[in-house]
Design a protein around this motif. Structure first.
Motif, PDB file in Angstrom:
ATOM      1  N   PHE A 130       7.462  -1.527   5.824  1.00  0.00           N
ATOM      2  CA  PHE A 130       7.869  -0.971   4.530  1.00  0.00           C
ATOM      3  C   PHE A 130       7.680   0.535   4.446  1.00  0.00           C
ATOM      4  CE2 PHE A 130       6.983  -5.428   3.640  1.00  0.00           C
ATOM      5  CZ  PHE A 130       8.124  -5.797   2.936  1.00  0.00           C
ATOM      6  N   GLY A 131       8.087   1.246   5.474  1.00  0.00           N
ATOM      7  CA  GLY A 131       8.046   2.710   5.407  1.00  0.00           C
ATOM      8  C   GLY A 131       9.353   3.207   4.821  1.00  0.00           C
ATOM      9  N   ILE A 132       9.288   3.905   3.688  1.00  0.00           N
ATOM     10  CA  ILE A 132      10.496   4.268   2.948  1.00  0.00           C
ATOM     11  C   ILE A 132      11.248   5.443   3.606  1.00  0.00           C
ATOM     12  CG2 ILE A 132       9.293   5.865   1.381  1.00  0.00           C
ATOM     13  CD1 ILE A 132      11.976   3.552   0.085  1.00  0.00           C
ATOM     14  N   LEU A 133      10.571   6.186   4.488  1.00  0.00           N
ATOM     15  CA  LEU A 133      11.168   7.430   5.005  1.00  0.00           C
ATOM     16  C   LEU A 133      12.580   7.278   5.592  1.00  0.00           C
ATOM     17  CD1 LEU A 133       8.063   9.327   6.431  1.00  0.00           C
ATOM     18  CD2 LEU A 133       9.403   9.833   4.384  1.00  0.00           C
ATOM     19  N   PRO A 134      12.865   6.215   6.359  1.00  0.00           N
ATOM     20  CA  PRO A 134      14.248   6.104   6.854  1.00  0.00           C
ATOM     21  C   PRO A 134      15.270   6.007   5.729  1.00  0.00           C
ATOM     22  CG  PRO A 134      12.809   4.638   8.068  1.00  0.00           C
ATOM     23  CD  PRO A 134      11.989   5.199   6.948  1.00  0.00           C
ATOM     24  N   GLY A 141       0.819  -1.205   0.000  1.00  0.00           N
ATOM     25  CA  GLY A 141       0.000   0.000   0.000  1.00  0.00           C
ATOM     26  C   GLY A 141       0.853   1.255   0.000  1.00  0.00           C
ATOM     27  N   PHE A 142       0.334   2.278  -0.688  1.00  0.00           N
ATOM     28  CA  PHE A 142       1.081   3.537  -0.801  1.00  0.00           C
ATOM     29  C   PHE A 142       1.239   4.212   0.552  1.00  0.00           C
ATOM     30  CE2 PHE A 142      -0.375   3.178  -5.223  1.00  0.00           C
ATOM     31  CZ  PHE A 142       0.839   3.358  -5.862  1.00  0.00           C
ATOM     32  N   LYS A 143       0.183   4.077   1.392  1.00  0.00           N
ATOM     33  CA  LYS A 143       0.187   4.827   2.651  1.00  0.00           C
ATOM     34  C   LYS A 143       1.360   4.378   3.526  1.00  0.00           C
ATOM     35  CE  LYS A 143      -2.791   6.442   6.334  1.00  0.00           C
ATOM     36  NZ  LYS A 143      -2.453   5.653   7.520  1.00  0.00           N
ATOM     37  N   GLU A 144       1.486   3.056   3.691  1.00  0.00           N
ATOM     38  CA  GLU A 144       2.594   2.577   4.520  1.00  0.00           C
ATOM     39  C   GLU A 144       3.937   2.959   3.898  1.00  0.00           C
ATOM     40  OE1 GLU A 144       2.797  -1.454   5.878  1.00  0.00           O
ATOM     41  OE2 GLU A 144       4.822  -1.083   6.643  1.00  0.00           O
ATOM     42  N   PHE A 145       4.050   2.806   2.553  1.00  0.00           N
ATOM     43  CA  PHE A 145       5.320   3.067   1.876  1.00  0.00           C
ATOM     44  C   PHE A 145       5.772   4.510   2.083  1.00  0.00           C
ATOM     45  CE2 PHE A 145       7.835   3.919  -2.064  1.00  0.00           C
ATOM     46  CZ  PHE A 145       8.815   2.961  -1.867  1.00  0.00           C
ATOM     47  N   PHE A 146       4.855   5.442   1.891  1.00  0.00           N
ATOM     48  CA  PHE A 146       5.277   6.849   1.930  1.00  0.00           C
ATOM     49  C   PHE A 146       5.218   7.479   3.311  1.00  0.00           C
ATOM     50  CE2 PHE A 146       4.406   6.540  -2.670  1.00  0.00           C
ATOM     51  CZ  PHE A 146       5.642   6.978  -3.125  1.00  0.00           C
ATOM     52  N   THR A 147       4.469   6.884   4.245  1.00  0.00           N
ATOM     53  CA  THR A 147       4.358   7.546   5.556  1.00  0.00           C
ATOM     54  C   THR A 147       4.908   6.692   6.697  1.00  0.00           C
ATOM     55  OG1 THR A 147       2.122   6.698   5.856  1.00  0.00           O
ATOM     56  CG2 THR A 147       2.330   8.878   4.845  1.00  0.00           C
ATOM     57  N   GLY A 148       5.155   5.398   6.461  1.00  0.00           N
ATOM     58  CA  GLY A 148       5.661   4.548   7.533  1.00  0.00           C
ATOM     59  C   GLY A 148       7.034   5.007   8.002  1.00  0.00           C
ATOM     60  N   VAL A 163      28.373   4.322  -0.466  1.00  0.00           N
ATOM     61  CA  VAL A 163      27.483   4.175   0.685  1.00  0.00           C
ATOM     62  C   VAL A 163      27.365   2.712   1.102  1.00  0.00           C
ATOM     63  CG1 VAL A 163      26.148   6.278   0.453  1.00  0.00           C
ATOM     64  CG2 VAL A 163      25.520   4.303  -0.908  1.00  0.00           C
ATOM     65  N   SER A 164      27.430   1.791   0.129  1.00  0.00           N
ATOM     66  CA  SER A 164      27.341   0.378   0.497  1.00  0.00           C
ATOM     67  C   SER A 164      28.529  -0.032   1.357  1.00  0.00           C
ATOM     68  CB  SER A 164      27.324  -0.502  -0.753  1.00  0.00           C
ATOM     69  OG  SER A 164      26.156  -0.282  -1.477  1.00  0.00           O
ATOM     70  N   LEU A 165      29.703   0.515   1.051  1.00  0.00           N
ATOM     71  CA  LEU A 165      30.888   0.124   1.809  1.00  0.00           C
ATOM     72  C   LEU A 165      31.021   0.889   3.120  1.00  0.00           C
ATOM     73  CD1 LEU A 165      33.640  -0.387  -0.905  1.00  0.00           C
ATOM     74  CD2 LEU A 165      32.995  -2.023   0.856  1.00  0.00           C
ATOM     75  N   ALA A 166      30.678   2.192   3.103  1.00  0.00           N
ATOM     76  CA  ALA A 166      31.093   3.020   4.238  1.00  0.00           C
ATOM     77  C   ALA A 166      29.964   3.567   5.104  1.00  0.00           C
ATOM     78  CB  ALA A 166      31.950   4.187   3.727  1.00  0.00           C
ATOM     79  N   ALA A 167      28.717   3.580   4.603  1.00  0.00           N
ATOM     80  CA  ALA A 167      27.674   4.273   5.378  1.00  0.00           C
ATOM     81  C   ALA A 167      26.840   3.334   6.242  1.00  0.00           C
ATOM     82  CB  ALA A 167      26.764   5.066   4.442  1.00  0.00           C
ATOM     83  N   GLY A 168      27.005   2.048   6.062  1.00  0.00           N
ATOM     84  CA  GLY A 168      26.289   1.117   6.921  1.00  0.00           C
ATOM     85  C   GLY A 168      25.051   0.540   6.283  1.00  0.00           C
ATOM     86  N   GLY A 169      24.344  -0.314   7.050  1.00  0.00           N
ATOM     87  CA  GLY A 169      23.174  -0.980   6.511  1.00  0.00           C
ATOM     88  C   GLY A 169      22.007  -0.906   7.459  1.00  0.00           C
ATOM     89  N   LYS A 170      21.929   0.230   8.166  1.00  0.00           N
ATOM     90  CA  LYS A 170      20.902   0.349   9.197  1.00  0.00           C
ATOM     91  C   LYS A 170      19.991   1.528   8.868  1.00  0.00           C
ATOM     92  CE  LYS A 170      20.814   1.379  14.057  1.00  0.00           C
ATOM     93  NZ  LYS A 170      21.356   2.710  14.248  1.00  0.00           N
ATOM     94  N   PRO A 171      18.773   1.260   8.335  1.00  0.00           N
ATOM     95  CA  PRO A 171      17.858   2.357   8.024  1.00  0.00           C
ATOM     96  C   PRO A 171      17.546   3.133   9.301  1.00  0.00           C
ATOM     97  CG  PRO A 171      17.020   0.262   7.201  1.00  0.00           C
ATOM     98  CD  PRO A 171      18.174  -0.049   8.079  1.00  0.00           C
ATOM     99  N   ALA A 172      17.708   4.443   9.265  1.00  0.00           N
ATOM    100  CA  ALA A 172      17.496   5.218  10.493  1.00  0.00           C
ATOM    101  C   ALA A 172      16.963   6.598  10.160  1.00  0.00           C
ATOM    102  CB  ALA A 172      18.803   5.336  11.266  1.00  0.00           C
ATOM    103  N   LEU A 173      16.059   7.075  11.025  1.00  0.00           N
ATOM    104  CA  LEU A 173      15.587   8.454  10.905  1.00  0.00           C
ATOM    105  C   LEU A 173      16.480   9.309  11.782  1.00  0.00           C
ATOM    106  CD1 LEU A 173      11.692   8.186  11.005  1.00  0.00           C
ATOM    107  CD2 LEU A 173      13.059   9.175   9.177  1.00  0.00           C
TER     108      LEU A 173
END
Lengths: 303, 273
Positions: free
Chosen positions: A73-77, A54-61, A230-240
């Motif tokens: 599946f909230g894309i914001l982080p 759903g769009f709502k969860e994707f764009f606002t989660g 970013v794959s090598l140096a920024a990590g793999g942890k989605p965060a706000l």
């Protein structure tokens, strides 16, 4: 006899010409097909994702955890991480790229410019995986020296190194904008006794500002799409977070993480990389268009 | 006084770029020189850093770039020729031109997604060299087209006009005047585009995922790995030895790129005479 021979030759030339032009047109068509292909592949594979999530969860989660249970599946982080790194990169590139442009356009001798510019261009030609290595093994330890709490993966290191990579781009675009400023404006300022830095900062800079803004937008767009650093140096942890010393995950790094593992084709994780890709495509597309529109507009300004 | 200050500030900005470049090279050479032995070129990847080599990725890179070049060169030159010489200035031509410059700005990872879904799955090419080369072709095509267009545009109109005045058709002019006169510029543009392909990692990473490959590919349908991908794999290991051989791999990669760029510059200079 001779006449029909000539006319046969003529027909053959015409047929040949006809075949060639259509072959060439066909190769031109390939570039159009590529664009259509990109949009439809991303679109088609995103449909099952959006119908499930759903769009709502994707764009606002506020949580992005597709590879764990419970899945979120909230894309914001991811968007947050992407723009945090891109902003650090574009700012770094703007400071040093703009400074370089001022020097090369207003101060440097022609000889200096001719020698230095190719070296600056090398920065843009180095593969991104090399920058990723450099960020991870050289810049991160320096950051850790000043901020001992910093973990090995952080947005700052990736952002700074990416910024160095796009210095040539900002510098070239800004210099082009400065070169487009007519000399009569500079001469007028010199005639009333302005110093060189005053001409640079108060005449050339405001006159070239739209080109400089465009270079900043294009730099952000370039940084958003960058993957290996970013794959090598920024990590793999989605965060706000807006703390540059935190580990984050960008949209591109997420796509890499999923494709590294053995994800089943058709699963929601597999489809999610196309949804993320679609957003990435539209973001960079939009910024490239805006950037290029500004560039064309200022190019006409002094014609 | 203030003028000198700003002069210095701006010069410093230039220096930041140049010094970063120098530091980068020094860092990589000092990290990686000790593994740069003949064995490094003839060994396959291994669980032990000191026994690891780049035979498979080096062969993979050579295969991938050759196949990409074979696919890219005819399509790229044809498109450029069409846009510069044949096309009338209508909406279709404008659309192609706009489209080419837009494609040049699409992030490389997006091409990887296209390749994964279309070449690997829809056309069932899997993780083969062919899937990789087709993806890479779409990625570098805009660069080749733009470079070839620029080369074609530098030809003096009088040369073409002379041929047209003798009654030559567009294709005859293209074949006998335009291509021979712009081939140097086109070649150097193509080599630069290929050097971009040599360093690209993301699209291939998406298509072939992380692989442990200890064979040299023998045909276009074989699985493969490439030099930058191997470097990425090694750099992502936490052990220092693997990071060191990653930098040895980088030395080799940069040497390849520097040679390609030197050849491109040489061709361009030779053509100016």
């Amino acid at each position: 006899m001779q006449n029909s021979d000539t006319s046969r030759k003529l027909t053959r030339r015409k047929t040949e010409e006809f075949i060639i032009i259509n072959l060439l047109r066909l190769s031109g068509l390939i570039s159009i097909i590529t664009t259509v292909g990109i949009i439809s592949i991303l679109g088609v594979n995103s449909i099952p994702f959006f119908s499930e999530v759903g769009f709502k969860e994707f764009f606002t989660g506020l949580k992005w955890t597709p590879l764990f249970i419970p899945q979120n599946f909230g894309i914001l982080p991811l968007v947050n991480g992407t723009f945090l790194v891109a902003f650090i990169a574009a700012s770094t590139a703007l400071v040093f790229g703009l400074g370089s442009a001022f020097y090369l356009s207003e101060y440097a001798s022609r000889k200096f410019r001719k020698i230095v510019k190719p070296f600056l261009e090398i920065l843009a030609g180095i593969p991104t995986v090399v920058y990723g290595y450099f960020a991870l093994t050289f810049v991160t330890p320096i950051i850790q020296f000043f901020f001992p709490e910093t973990i090995i993966f952080n947005a700052l290191s990736a952002g700074i190194v990416m910024g160095i990579m796009i210095i040539p781009m900002v510098s070239t675009l800004s210099e082009d904008a400065m070169n487009a400023v007519p000399n009569s404006l500079r001469e007028a300022a010199y005639a009333v006794g302005a110093k060189r830095y005053q001409v640079a900062l108060r005449v050339v800079f405001p006159s070239a500002i739209s080109g400089i803004v465009a270079s900043f937008i294009l730099a952000i767009s370039r940084a958003i799409g960058e993957t290996m650093i970013v794959s090598l140096a920024a990590g793999g942890k989605p965060a706000l977070t807006i703390n540059p010393l935190d580990a984050i995950q960008t949209m591109t790094a997420y796509i890499v993480t999923v494709s590294q593992g053995e994800t089943q084709q058709g699963s929601v994780e597999y489809n999610s990389i196309f949804a993320v890709g679609l957003l990435l495509f539209f973001l960079t597309f939009l910024m490239n268009i805006i950037g290029r529109l500004i560039v064309t507009k200022y190019a006409q300004q002094y014609d | 006084m203030k003028d000198k200050f700003f002069n210095l500030i701006f010069l410093l900005a230039v220096m930041v770029g140049l010094i970063s470049l120098m530091v980068l090279f020094i860092d990589i050479i000092s990290d990686g020189y000790k593994y740069l032995t003949w064995d490094f070129f003839t060994n396959y990847a291994s669980r032990k850093a000191e026994k690891s080599g780049i035979l498979a990725p080096l062969a993979g890179t050579l295969w991938l770039i050759s196949m990409t070049a074979i696919l890219t060169i005819p399509i790229g030159i044809s498109t450029a020729l069409y846009l510069e010489e044949f096309a009338t200035d209508n909406w279709f031509t404008k659309l192609i031109k706009l489209n080419v410059s837009n494609l040049a700005g699409v992030p490389s990872i997006i091409y990887g997604l296209l390749g994964l879904a279309f070449f690997s799955y829809t056309l069932s090419l899997g993780k083969s060299l062919l899937a990789g080369a087709l993806t890479m072709t779409l990625l570098v095509l805009p660069i080749v087209i733009i470079a070839s267009q620029e080369a074609i545009r530098t030809i003096q109109p009088s040369l073409k006009d002379a041929a047209y005045a003798l009654g030559a058709t567009k294709w005859e002019v293209s074949k006998n005047v335009i291509l021979p006169h712009s081939i140097g510029g086109i070649m150097s543009g193509i080599i630069l585009a290929m050097s971009r392909a040599v360093g690209e990692t993301a699209p291939i990473l998406i298509i072939s995922s992380l692989v442990f490959i200890t064979t040299v590919p023998s045909g276009p349908m074989d699985r493969f790995t490439i030099l930058p991908l191997q470097i990425y794999t090694w750099a992502a290991f936490p052990q220092d030895e693997f990071r060191a051989i990653a930098s040895t791999g980088i030395i080799v990669l940069l040497c390849i790129l520097i040679s390609m760029n030197s050849i491109a510059i040489f061709i361009r200079l030779k053509n100016q005479d």
